[in-house]
Design an enzyme around this catalytic site. Structure first.
Site, PDB file in Angstrom:
ATOM      1  N   GLN A 122       0.849  -1.199   0.000  1.00  0.00           N
ATOM      2  CA  GLN A 122       0.000   0.000   0.000  1.00  0.00           C
ATOM      3  C   GLN A 122       0.886   1.251   0.000  1.00  0.00           C
ATOM      4  OE1 GLN A 122      -2.765  -0.283   3.333  1.00  0.00           O
ATOM      5  NE2 GLN A 122      -4.504  -0.433   1.932  1.00  0.00           N
ATOM      6  N   ASP A 187      -9.379   1.582  -3.402  1.00  0.00           N
ATOM      7  CA  ASP A 187      -9.929   0.345  -3.976  1.00  0.00           C
ATOM      8  C   ASP A 187     -10.786   0.423  -5.247  1.00  0.00           C
ATOM      9  OD1 ASP A 187      -8.722  -0.259  -1.623  1.00  0.00           O
ATOM     10  OD2 ASP A 187     -10.316  -1.521  -0.866  1.00  0.00           O
ATOM     11  N   ARG A 220     -20.455  -0.580  -0.920  1.00  0.00           N
ATOM     12  CA  ARG A 220     -19.210  -1.342  -1.076  1.00  0.00           C
ATOM     13  C   ARG A 220     -18.982  -1.690  -2.557  1.00  0.00           C
ATOM     14  NH1 ARG A 220     -15.196  -1.875   2.372  1.00  0.00           N
ATOM     15  NH2 ARG A 220     -14.737  -3.895   1.453  1.00  0.00           N
ATOM     16  N   GLU A 410     -15.853   5.906   8.525  1.00  0.00           N
ATOM     17  CA  GLU A 410     -14.822   5.541   7.542  1.00  0.00           C
ATOM     18  C   GLU A 410     -14.848   6.527   6.364  1.00  0.00           C
ATOM     19  OE1 GLU A 410     -15.578   1.594   6.145  1.00  0.00           O
ATOM     20  OE2 GLU A 410     -13.777   1.490   4.897  1.00  0.00           O
TER      21      GLU A 410
HETATM   22  C1  2M8 Z   1     -10.068  -0.601   2.290  1.00  0.00           C
HETATM   23  O1  2M8 Z   1      -9.444  -1.678   1.607  1.00  0.00           O
HETATM   24  C2  2M8 Z   1      -9.555  -3.051   2.002  1.00  0.00           C
HETATM   25  C3  2M8 Z   1      -8.555  -3.849   1.184  1.00  0.00           C
HETATM   26  O2  2M8 Z   1      -7.264  -3.439   1.506  1.00  0.00           O
HETATM   27  C4  2M8 Z   1     -10.941  -3.626   1.823  1.00  0.00           C
HETATM   28  O3  2M8 Z   1     -11.840  -2.964   1.278  1.00  0.00           O
HETATM   29  O4  2M8 Z   1     -11.152  -4.757   2.265  1.00  0.00           O
HETATM   30  C5  2M8 Z   1      -9.495   0.714   1.696  1.00  0.00           C
HETATM   31  O5  2M8 Z   1     -10.271   1.814   2.100  1.00  0.00           O
HETATM   32  C6  2M8 Z   1      -8.028   0.881   2.097  1.00  0.00           C
HETATM   33  O6  2M8 Z   1      -7.558   2.141   1.696  1.00  0.00           O
HETATM   34  C7  2M8 Z   1      -7.836   0.718   3.595  1.00  0.00           C
HETATM   35  O7  2M8 Z   1      -6.481   0.709   3.891  1.00  0.00           O
HETATM   36  C8  2M8 Z   1      -8.502  -0.566   4.132  1.00  0.00           C
HETATM   37  C9  2M8 Z   1      -8.507  -0.641   5.657  1.00  0.00           C
HETATM   38  O8  2M8 Z   1      -9.017   0.545   6.203  1.00  0.00           O
HETATM   39  O9  2M8 Z   1      -9.850  -0.655   3.687  1.00  0.00           O
END
Ligand code: 2M8
Length: 442
Positions: A122, A187, A220, A410
């Site tokens: 990342q 993402d 999502r 978030e």
């Molecule tokens: C989100 O990403 C994860 C995968 O890494 C997911 O959706 O499962 C994103 O917002 C990413 O930027 C962030 O680091 C992570 C954890 O907060 O969630």
């Protein structure tokens, strides 16, 4: 906002971080991004989170970094998730990633023993965050412990940057290539739509999503997105996460402007660290020179905006998004570019993840339109990097106001500002604290 209100908000933020903390041992621990949907340690989340700890618990800031770098691979690669403890509440889990178990033996050699990790990375914000912790230790505890801290982390950071500057930039452009949308941190951003549309997922193993158990599916990524995410992980896994095998024909290869700009900002601090420790800086200077020389030719379009560059189609990805503003963090932009950015700020005087006027903008859907605190904080940091005033552009004030009113979510609907995704989100809490308690880094 009164001082009393600010203090109350800061207390709430600290409480969230304390609640999301997981102790590993006396030396290390980590902060789950969220108690529900993200139950492990995430790479760039940790970088944002430590900014929060520097304002009330320096020990935890150090322990968070230690836990993170325990997941570092022998080639310097730093995974995007470290699975310190088990949890059934996330997919893909360690059994899916299978790092260190590959056919070519490469992962087996590189991945750390006794700790499970993912196989993608990342944005490398840790040069910024570790320098910030160093400054805080120096201010509060003095030079000796501060240098001790730097000595512990400088070699790890250098190894990470060396990995990125070589394996993720064989072109020697100073700009970093990502292999997966998850590596960008943004993402399901429409920045990746075209590249993903080219990909036909084949032989995707049967899997079950867990994220939609915690957050309404309509906020999502779609199932079609997930099929591609999983297919890309399988492609990397099949090559045992070996860059030399991946690079020639991987289907998703993008020079990411956010990732690369953060890399440059981290290199600036890495160089300060090297100077502080009396280490050689020539390699770091070279990485920075490469970026300075090339970032405009890859990212800058005649329409006056920065865009990511797709190495497969050999074209800039002309999607109007918040990512185009993140090069601010480098401190390399001209005054006229900064004023242009200010005009792009959304109706709530905060920057939505996708431009409000764009046809693909969706105010509520994850990285396709909502407001994210980390992105707006990065832009605020970018203003500071250009020597502008703390309150320039009112970003700082507006982020604080939004969180005070809506909660520590978030992400936030860029239409109504209502909270979306997970509540009690760690980086929202940490960065809010940093905005309230700001202290100079340099
Ligand atoms: C989100 O990403 C994860 C995968 O890494 C997911 O959706 O499962 C994103 O917002 C990413 O930027 C962030 O680091 C992570 C954890 O907060 O969630």
């Amino acid at each position: 906002m009164t001082e009393e209100e600010k203090a109350k908000l800061a207390e709430k933020a600290k409480k969230i971080l304390k609640g999301n903390w997981e102790k590993i041992d006396d030396q290390a621990g980590y902060t789950k991004p969220s108690k529900t949907i993200y139950p492990f340690q995430w790479n760039w989340d940790s970088g944002f989170i430590v900014y929060g700890y520097t304002h009330f618990d320096l020990e935890k800031a150090v322990k968070e970094c230690r836990a993170l770098f325990r997941g570092q691979w022998k080639n310097g690669f730093l995974p995007h998730i470290i699975f310190h403890k088990d949890s059934k509440n996330y997919f893909p889990d360690p059994d899916f990633w299978k790092t260190g178990m590959g056919e070519f033996g490469e992962g087996l050699e590189l991945a750390p023993k006794g700790i499970k990790t993912s196989g993608i990375t990342q944005p490398p914000i840790h040069g910024m965050s570790i320098w910030h912790i160093y400054k805080a230790i120096r201010r509060e505890k003095g030079k000796v412990p501060a240098i001790k801290f730097l000595k512990e982390f400088y070699p790890k950071l250098l190894a990470l940057h060396k990995y990125l500057a070589t394996k993720r930039d064989p072109e020697r452009s100073g700009l970093i290539t990502i292999y997966h949308p998850w590596e960008s941190g943004f993402d399901n951003s429409p920045r990746w739509d075209e590249a993903l549309a080219r990909i036909t997922p084949k032989n995707v193993e049967p899997y079950e999503r867990v994220d939609t158990k915690f957050v309404d599916k309509k906020f999502r990524p779609t199932d079609e997105d997930y099929d591609r995410y999983i297919y890309l992980v399988q492609s990397l896994r099949n090559k045992d996460y070996n860059d030399d095998l991946i690079y020639p024909d991987h289907e998703f290869k993008i020079k990411d402007q956010v990732f690369s700009s953060i890399f440059y900002a981290s290199n600036k601090r890495l160089k300060l660290m090297a100077n502080t420790l009396g280490e050689d800086t020539s390699e770091i200077t070279e990485w920075m020179n490469r970026f300075e020389k090339n970032f405009r030719s890859y990212f800058y379009s005649l329409d006056g905006n920065f865009y990511d560059y797709d190495l497969v189609s050999k074209q800039r990805i002309k999607v109007p998004s918040a990512a185009s503003l993140v090069p601010l963090i480098t401190g390399l932009l001209e005054d006229y570019e900064i004023s242009k950015f200010r005009r792009q700020i959304g109706v709530h005087k905060l920057v939505p993840s996708v431009d409000e006027e764009s046809s693909i903008y969706n105010p509520d859907l994850y990285w396709r339109g909502p407001i994210w605190v980390n992105v707006n904080w990065l832009l605020w940091k970018g203003y500071l990097e250009h020597g502008l005033d703390l309150n320039f552009g009112s970003l700082r004030e507006n982020i604080i106001k939004m969180v005070q009113k809506e909660g520590f979510y978030e992400y936030f609907s860029s239409e109504t500002l209502e909270g979306r995704g997970s509540d009690e989100f760690s980086w929202t809490a940490a960065l809010l604290l940093d905005l309230i308690e700001h202290k100079k880094d340099y």
